[in-house]
Design an enzyme around this catalytic site. Structure first.
Site, short mmCIF file in Angstrom:
data_model
loop_
_atom_site.label_atom_id
_atom_site.label_comp_id
_atom_site.label_asym_id
_atom_site.label_seq_id
_atom_site.Cartn_x
_atom_site.Cartn_y
_atom_site.Cartn_z
N VAL A 1 8.17 3.32 0.96
CA VAL A 1 8.95 3.99 2.00
C VAL A 1 10.30 4.38 1.44
CG1 VAL A 1 9.92 3.82 4.32
CG2 VAL A 1 7.77 2.66 3.78
N LYS B 1 6.92 7.74 4.12
CA LYS B 1 6.00 6.71 3.62
C LYS B 1 4.96 7.41 2.75
CE LYS B 1 3.24 2.72 4.97
NZ LYS B 1 2.80 1.85 6.09
N ASP C 1 -1.90 -5.39 14.12
CA ASP C 1 -0.94 -6.17 13.32
C ASP C 1 0.42 -6.17 14.00
OD1 ASP C 1 -0.15 -7.79 11.20
OD2 ASP C 1 0.33 -6.10 9.88
N MET D 1 0.82 -1.20 0.00
CA MET D 1 0.00 0.00 0.00
C MET D 1 0.86 1.25 0.00
SD MET D 1 -3.12 1.05 2.56
CE MET D 1 -2.14 1.51 3.98
N GLY D 2 1.98 1.23 0.70
CA GLY D 2 2.83 2.39 0.80
C GLY D 2 4.22 2.12 0.29
#
Length: 236
Positions: free
Chosen positions: A4, A19, A113, A1-2
């Protein structure tokens, strides 16, 4: 999703981690909202003990970003791949992770998580908790449909595996799995497939840690039976 990136703060002349929401998700409203929620959760906790420090949040060409401290020591996951750590080191990291989660829970944030990859190691050997990407924050719409399973199978609490809402007890379960892995070299319900491992979190009895590491005191088994209890109310 990201994505970095390591970057340099030109004003303060320090390394930072940036990020940025991946470009392929920039037009997906739900993913963008989830990323912004991560930024909110991280910023809300910035400055808490053993939580990643956030310097800035913003948007670049309609892609949200978070600017965080740059942590040089890799992650606990990286250290586990390199071999075992001492029990003293394991317990110190677990204690530091616990303090970070206590601060998050006091602020109304559930990480959801907790795993070695989300425990980063600073230059002085301390742990900071990062990646609140699927965190649940009070006062913010959940963005999660009932029955949706979020998290990583190896560290998933039984209630998360059943698609039920995560609570602070779910984070403590994940940290207990990390502790078990640090002290024994394996996860308590390690299996060939993610589905099998998730199923074991829900149904299998907690194994004896001393069966995997004979040097551990037998009394530790009672600790893990509580920490990995199927019922969240029975956990410390």
């Amino acid at each position: 999703m990201g994505e970095v990136y390591r970057a340099t703060d030109a004003v303060l002349e320090r390394k930072v981690a940036v990020k940025l929401l991946a470009e392929r998700y920039a037009t997906e409203e739900e993913v963008t909202a989830r990323f912004r929620r991560e930024a909110l959760a991280a910023a809300r906790l910035s400055g808490a003990p053993h939580v990643i420090t956030v310097f800035d949040v913003g948007e670049h060409r309609k892609r949200p970003f978070i600017v965080m401290e740059y942590v040089e020591g890799g992650s606990v996951h990286d250290r586990l791949r390199d071999g075992r750590v001492t029990p003293d080191q394991a317990l110190e990291w677990v204690a530091q992770g616990g303090r970070a989660l206590d601060a998050a829970h006091a602020a109304g944030v559930v990480h959801r998580d907790v795993k070695p990859a989300n425990l980063l190691i600073t230059a002085n050997g301390d742990v900071v908790v990062t990646d609140f990407g699927i965190a649940s924050t009070t006062g913010v719409d959940t963005l999660t449909l009932p029955g949706t399973v979020l998290g990583t199978a190896g560290y998933l609490s039984p209630e998360q595996a059943r698609g039920e809402p995560a609570t602070p007890a779910s984070d403590r379960y994940g940290l207990a799995v990390v502790a078990f892995e640090l002290l024994t070299g394996r996860r308590p319900f390690e299996a060939d497939t993610a589905a099998t491992e998730a199923f074991a979190h829900v149904n299998a009895p907690v194994p004896s840690a001393s069966n995997f590491e004979a040097k551990l005191p037998p009394g530790l088994d009672a600790v893990f039976r509580r920490a990995l209890a199927k019922d969240p109310a029975e956990r410390p």
